[in-house]
Design a protein around this motif. Sequence first.
Motif, short mmCIF file in Angstrom:
data_model
loop_
_atom_site.label_atom_id
_atom_site.label_comp_id
_atom_site.label_asym_id
_atom_site.label_seq_id
_atom_site.Cartn_x
_atom_site.Cartn_y
_atom_site.Cartn_z
N LEU A 9 2.07 -1.75 11.88
CA LEU A 9 2.81 -1.28 10.71
C LEU A 9 2.89 0.24 10.71
CD1 LEU A 9 4.16 -1.68 7.94
CD2 LEU A 9 1.87 -1.75 6.93
N LEU A 10 1.77 0.91 10.99
CA LEU A 10 1.76 2.37 11.02
C LEU A 10 2.67 2.91 12.13
CD1 LEU A 10 -2.00 3.25 10.36
CD2 LEU A 10 -0.10 3.16 8.75
N ASN A 11 2.66 2.24 13.27
CA ASN A 11 3.51 2.67 14.38
C ASN A 11 4.99 2.57 14.02
OD1 ASN A 11 1.30 3.23 16.01
ND2 ASN A 11 1.34 1.25 17.05
N GLY A 188 2.38 9.32 -3.57
CA GLY A 188 2.84 10.23 -2.53
C GLY A 188 2.02 10.21 -1.27
N GLY A 189 1.13 9.25 -1.15
CA GLY A 189 0.31 9.14 0.05
C GLY A 189 1.08 8.59 1.24
N THR A 190 0.56 8.78 2.41
CA THR A 190 1.18 8.30 3.64
C THR A 190 0.84 6.83 3.88
OG1 THR A 190 -0.74 8.86 4.99
CG2 THR A 190 0.92 10.60 4.65
N PRO A 191 1.58 6.16 4.79
CA PRO A 191 1.23 4.79 5.14
C PRO A 191 -0.21 4.66 5.61
CG PRO A 191 3.44 5.26 5.90
CD PRO A 191 2.87 6.57 5.40
N GLU A 192 -0.68 5.63 6.37
CA GLU A 192 -2.06 5.59 6.84
C GLU A 192 -3.04 5.63 5.67
OE1 GLU A 192 -5.01 7.83 10.06
OE2 GLU A 192 -3.18 8.84 9.38
N MET A 193 -2.75 6.45 4.68
CA MET A 193 -3.60 6.54 3.50
C MET A 193 -3.60 5.23 2.72
SD MET A 193 -2.57 10.42 2.33
CE MET A 193 -3.62 10.54 0.89
N SER A 194 -2.45 4.57 2.67
CA SER A 194 -2.37 3.28 1.97
C SER A 194 -3.28 2.26 2.62
CB SER A 194 -0.93 2.77 1.97
OG SER A 194 -0.12 3.51 1.09
#
Length: 291
Positions: A9-11, A188-194
């Motif tokens: 998902l992150l990729n 406003g967080g990034t996908p990685e942060m989620s």
Amino acid sequence: MFASTGRELLNICEKHRISISEYAVRFEELETGRSRKEIVNKMKKNLEVMQEAAEYGLHNEIKSVSGLIGGDAVKIYNYLKEGKSLTGDTMVKAMARAISCSEVNASMGRIVASPTAGSCGILPSVIITAGEKLNKTSEEMVQALFAASAIGMIIAHNATLSGAEGGCQAECGSAAAMGAGAVVEMMGGTPEMSLHAGAIVIKNILGLVCDPIAGLVEVPCAKRNASGAVSALTTADLVMSGVKSKIPFDDTVWAMYKVGKSMPCELRETAMGGLAITATGLKLKEEILGK
């Protein structure tokens, strides 16, 4: 386009420079052949049902069919209005809304089982309360639900969302992880942060058993919904402050599945263990069956 793991998902999000919610919408377009407008409108209807279930119990004393639960959402909401809360309006509203959904569910009302009926209060209370606090529009809350759905799909693909298969960690744990990840995106967080948020939630709920009194999705389920909502919101704040999970999201999902499979059947929604077989639990069961 299908992301079978958090890493995938992150990729995808990084490659296409998109959010988790945007990934979910695009995936749904490819999977169903429906237009973006149709897909978004359907999710908007889900949000509307969630809003109804989350608010109804705040103003009406709902009683479950069995009589085991009811009226707690009103109590919490009235307590909120007194201004004496220790944890603040946002947290108390989230707990009230989570329990409202659980009470609506137990009284045969209409809810969105996201991801399950037993955990139906967590995601609505988290998205609605965070949206209110952050001054988000209904469209932005709909996007948050898409983000939550993407996280839920990965959990379902690699583990389980069923209490009968994986204990309450699989129901309330998954719901809280979905909610935490979605709120991080809202903030406003990034996908990685989620995914860090999802991982932290799952780590903190590993091993939670499913032990419903009399086999009904009422006690202790309703209060676990309130707890799950609190976990999701506090974890979002942890991650937005810069805290990361040392154990990656995919590893926590794998661990949750393994822990669930290790649980004896008595602790997986059979009402044959845990709180269900305490003296009080058995007494309540007899009272319900005797009605």
